[in-house]
Design an enzyme around this catalytic site. Structure first.
Site, short mmCIF file in Angstrom:
data_model
loop_
_atom_site.label_atom_id
_atom_site.label_comp_id
_atom_site.label_asym_id
_atom_site.label_seq_id
_atom_site.Cartn_x
_atom_site.Cartn_y
_atom_site.Cartn_z
N HIS A 92 5.10 -27.80 -11.39
CA HIS A 92 4.41 -28.73 -10.49
C HIS A 92 5.23 -28.90 -9.20
O HIS A 92 4.68 -28.84 -8.10
CB HIS A 92 4.20 -30.06 -11.20
N ASP A 93 6.54 -29.08 -9.33
CA ASP A 93 7.41 -29.16 -8.16
C ASP A 93 7.32 -27.89 -7.32
O ASP A 93 7.27 -27.94 -6.09
CB ASP A 93 8.87 -29.36 -8.57
#
Length: 150
Positions: A92-93
């Site tokens: 996600h990052d």
């Protein structure tokens, strides 16, 4: 004398610009970088697996200008209640950081958040019964948090 000095300086400056321009072109990301980024940030398990394989062998992707840094689940636990969400948070990052750098975050945020939720649900699929229910509830909470505040 001044004319020779000026000509020499002009030639030196032109040579320096050429070298710097060539170095900048060599540092440019490959043309398919947006497609690779998109392929690694889809909701499917195969997208996650491709990203995870690339992450494990980042040196093979050095020509690309990807930001691999992560703080995992930020200020939330990486393994809430023992559920291993750390790698889902890392992907996600990856999506957030690279789409922000590309100036295309707002049009991709919803998909990135959905991919995060699918990654979390795949973690939860390994459990059964009440443990699976608790994991899915935690995954839903994490998803709602990034959807609202990410």
């Amino acid at each position: 004398m001044h004319r020779r000095l000026a000509t020499g300086m002009a030639a030196s400056t032109l040579a320096l610009i050429t070298v710097v321009g060539t170095a900048a072109a060599a540092d440019a990301a490959p043309a398919d970088e947006p497609q690779v980024l998109a392929s690694w940030t889809q909701t499917s398990a195969s997208s996650y697996n491709s990203w995870a394989a690339a992450r494990a062998n980042r040196s093979a992707w050095n020509a690309y200008v990807f930001d691999w840094t992560t703080d995992y689940c930020s200020s939330s636990p990486d393994n809430p209640f023992g559920f291993p969400f750390r790698m889902s948070c890392a992907r996600h990052d990856f999506g957030y950081r690279n789409y922000k750098a590309a100036g295309a975050f707002s049009v991709n945020k919803s998909r990135l958040d959905s991919a995060f939720h699918e990654d979390l649900k795949r973690v939860c699929a390994k459990y059964t019964g009440g443990t699976k229910t608790a994991c899915n509830s935690t995954a839903w909470t994490y998803y709602q948090a990034v959807k609202a505040f990410g």
